[in-house]
Design a protein around this motif. Structure first.
Motif, PDB file in Angstrom:
ATOM      1  N   SER A 119       0.820  -1.216   0.000  1.00 29.62           N
ATOM      2  CA  SER A 119       0.000   0.000   0.000  1.00 29.62           C
ATOM      3  C   SER A 119       0.849   1.260   0.000  1.00 29.62           C
ATOM      4  N   SER A 120       2.083   1.149   0.501  1.00 33.51           N
ATOM      5  CA  SER A 120       2.972   2.309   0.511  1.00 33.51           C
ATOM      6  C   SER A 120       3.906   2.322  -0.696  1.00 33.51           C
ATOM      7  N   ASN A 121       3.802   1.263  -1.520  1.00 34.93           N
ATOM      8  CA  ASN A 121       4.638   1.190  -2.724  1.00 34.93           C
ATOM      9  C   ASN A 121       3.861   0.435  -3.799  1.00 34.93           C
ATOM     10  N   SER A 122       2.985   1.151  -4.475  1.00 33.08           N
ATOM     11  CA  SER A 122       2.075   0.525  -5.434  1.00 33.08           C
ATOM     12  C   SER A 122       2.790  -0.095  -6.626  1.00 33.08           C
ATOM     13  N   SER A 123       4.065   0.216  -6.818  1.00 33.97           N
ATOM     14  CA  SER A 123       4.808  -0.326  -7.956  1.00 33.97           C
ATOM     15  C   SER A 123       5.496  -1.654  -7.636  1.00 33.97           C
ATOM     16  N   ASP A 124       5.286  -2.168  -6.420  1.00 39.42           N
ATOM     17  CA  ASP A 124       5.937  -3.416  -6.010  1.00 39.42           C
ATOM     18  C   ASP A 124       5.167  -4.606  -6.578  1.00 39.42           C
ATOM     19  N   VAL A 125       5.386  -4.873  -7.857  1.00 39.10           N
ATOM     20  CA  VAL A 125       4.667  -5.940  -8.549  1.00 39.10           C
ATOM     21  C   VAL A 125       5.084  -7.311  -8.027  1.00 39.10           C
ATOM     22  N   ALA A 126       6.370  -7.474  -7.737  1.00 35.95           N
ATOM     23  CA  ALA A 126       6.876  -8.779  -7.298  1.00 35.95           C
ATOM     24  C   ALA A 126       6.189  -9.241  -6.020  1.00 35.95           C
ATOM     25  N   THR A 127       6.047  -8.336  -5.059  1.00 33.63           N
ATOM     26  CA  THR A 127       5.401  -8.699  -3.800  1.00 33.63           C
ATOM     27  C   THR A 127       3.924  -8.997  -4.012  1.00 33.63           C
ATOM     28  N   THR A 128       3.264  -8.207  -4.841  1.00 33.39           N
ATOM     29  CA  THR A 128       1.851  -8.440  -5.127  1.00 33.39           C
ATOM     30  C   THR A 128       1.637  -9.834  -5.717  1.00 33.39           C
ATOM     31  N   GLU A 129       2.448 -10.189  -6.700  1.00 32.62           N
ATOM     32  CA  GLU A 129       2.332 -11.506  -7.329  1.00 32.62           C
ATOM     33  C   GLU A 129       2.628 -12.613  -6.327  1.00 32.62           C
ATOM     34  N   ALA A 130       3.637 -12.405  -5.470  1.00 32.69           N
ATOM     35  CA  ALA A 130       4.008 -13.426  -4.486  1.00 32.69           C
ATOM     36  C   ALA A 130       2.884 -13.659  -3.478  1.00 32.69           C
ATOM     37  N   VAL A 131       2.237 -12.588  -3.036  1.00 39.27           N
ATOM     38  CA  VAL A 131       1.128 -12.713  -2.082  1.00 39.27           C
ATOM     39  C   VAL A 131      -0.028 -13.492  -2.697  1.00 39.27           C
ATOM     40  N   LEU A 132      -0.420 -13.125  -3.907  1.00 41.42           N
ATOM     41  CA  LEU A 132      -1.548 -13.790  -4.563  1.00 41.42           C
ATOM     42  C   LEU A 132      -1.255 -15.259  -4.824  1.00 41.42           C
ATOM     43  N   SER A 133      -0.041 -15.545  -5.249  1.00 43.17           N
ATOM     44  CA  SER A 133       0.343 -16.929  -5.540  1.00 43.17           C
ATOM     45  C   SER A 133       0.370 -17.768  -4.270  1.00 43.17           C
ATOM     46  N   CYS A 134       0.903 -17.204  -3.197  1.00 45.28           N
ATOM     47  CA  CYS A 134       0.980 -17.911  -1.919  1.00 45.28           C
ATOM     48  C   CYS A 134      -0.423 -18.196  -1.372  1.00 45.28           C
ATOM     49  N   LEU A 135      -1.272 -17.205  -1.382  1.00 46.65           N
ATOM     50  CA  LEU A 135      -2.639 -17.388  -0.878  1.00 46.65           C
ATOM     51  C   LEU A 135      -3.403 -18.425  -1.700  1.00 46.65           C
ATOM     52  N   GLN A 136      -3.241 -18.360  -3.003  1.00 47.73           N
ATOM     53  CA  GLN A 136      -3.921 -19.317  -3.870  1.00 47.73           C
ATOM     54  C   GLN A 136      -3.514 -20.751  -3.539  1.00 47.73           C
ATOM     55  N   SER A 137      -2.218 -20.964  -3.300  1.00 48.47           N
ATOM     56  CA  SER A 137      -1.714 -22.298  -2.980  1.00 48.47           C
ATOM     57  C   SER A 137      -2.298 -22.803  -1.665  1.00 48.47           C
ATOM     58  N   TRP A 138      -2.297 -21.971  -0.652  1.00 49.17           N
ATOM     59  CA  TRP A 138      -2.791 -22.409   0.657  1.00 49.17           C
ATOM     60  C   TRP A 138      -4.308 -22.611   0.645  1.00 49.17           C
ATOM     61  N   ILE A 139      -5.031 -21.763  -0.039  1.00 51.98           N
ATOM     62  CA  ILE A 139      -6.484 -21.934  -0.098  1.00 51.98           C
ATOM     63  C   ILE A 139      -6.846 -23.197  -0.862  1.00 51.98           C
ATOM     64  N   ARG A 140      -6.134 -23.483  -1.942  1.00 52.67           N
ATOM     65  CA  ARG A 140      -6.451 -24.638  -2.782  1.00 52.67           C
ATOM     66  C   ARG A 140      -6.122 -25.968  -2.102  1.00 52.67           C
ATOM     67  N   ILE A 141      -4.996 -25.998  -1.379  1.00 51.44           N
ATOM     68  CA  ILE A 141      -4.497 -27.282  -0.861  1.00 51.44           C
ATOM     69  C   ILE A 141      -4.808 -27.478   0.625  1.00 51.44           C
ATOM     70  N   VAL A 142      -4.628 -26.439   1.411  1.00 52.49           N
ATOM     71  CA  VAL A 142      -4.762 -26.582   2.865  1.00 52.49           C
ATOM     72  C   VAL A 142      -6.202 -26.350   3.306  1.00 52.49           C
TER      73      VAL A 142
END
Length: 250
Positions: free
Chosen positions: A227-250
């Motif tokens: 939220s303090s660095n809207s250009s941080d694409v890498a972190t945004t992608e990492a968060v979404l990918s991590c959440l997707q994995s845990w929601i799908r499997i765990v």
């Protein structure tokens, strides 16, 4: 013997990845011939090597940047390919070949993989600042190896241990740690995973469910930083990918 096997692996990898620079040891006054003068021969050797017990030590050496001095772009590319081969091999072995190692050696293997992860994740953060590409595929494959080994060891405190030992002192590695956390449930769900006791897998999965709050907390912290660095694409992608994995499997 790792000391004898390492030069063979290096020569085979050079034959596969840089065939134009690999050369036979044969010469006008030398009757010795390289065993890897053809790419298919080198490929067969490397495939066989990956199943051996000595591969654990050799691949650990290949991941150590001190083993290979790169002075040109071509050397650097070959080193990257060697290191990815090593991480790929260790990932496969952590899935199915852990029986080759005494149980007492697994903590040191885990620590070594974590050190490699820290080294290469740090390098990937530094790479863009030095105008060179980040080796994210290597970091991803190391994450997968660590996650596979965590299942084999029944490393039930892996989430908090990794947070305390890597993320807390190195907050800039947030995206890399999220990548590692994404791999943890995925490797526990892999159909290539070979365990001595299947009951251990169910206990490990129970641990994942009970520890999911650690991952959610990390993702929440990452979102706040975004939220303090809207250009941080890498972190945004990492968060979404991590959440997707845990929601799908765990």
């Amino acid at each position: 013997d790792p000391e004898q096997e390492l030069p063979r692996v290096l020569l085979a990898l050079q034959t596969v990845y840089a065939p134009n620079t690999s050369s036979s040891t044969a010469g006008p006054n030398n009757n010795a011939v390289s065993p890897f003068d053809r790419r298919d021969v080198a490929d067969q050797y490397l495939t066989s090597f990956q199943r051996t017990a000595v591969a654990w030590i050799v691949c650990d050496r290949l991941l150590s940047t001190a083993d290979v001095n790169s002075t040109t772009t071509e050397d650097s590319t070959l080193r990257t390919q060697r290191q990815f081969f090593a991480a790929q091999t260790l990932h496969a072995k952590c899935l199915s070949d852990v029986y080759q190692l005494p149980p007492s050696s697994l903590p040191s293997l885990r620590d070594s993989l974590l050190n490699h992860f820290l080294t290469h994740a740090t390098d990937s953060v530094r790479a863009p600042l030095e105008n060179r590409p980040a080796n994210r595929p290597l970091v991803t494959r190391l994450s997968m190896a660590i996650a596979s080994l965590a299942v084999q060891m029944g490393w039930t405190t892996c989430l908090t241990d990794i947070t305390n030992s890597i993320l807390t002192p190195h907050p800039e590695l947030g995206p890399a740690v999220l990548e590692l956390f994404r791999s943890i449930p995925e490797e526990a769900d892999s159909n290539r995973l070979v365990l001595a006791n299947e009951e251990d897998l169910w206990n490990y999965r129970d641990m994942l469910r009970n520890s999911s709050h650690v991952v959610l907390g990390l993702c929440e912290q990452a979102v706040q930083s975004i939220s303090s660095n809207s250009s941080d694409v890498a972190t945004t992608e990492a968060v979404l990918s991590c959440l997707q994995s845990w929601i799908r499997i765990v």
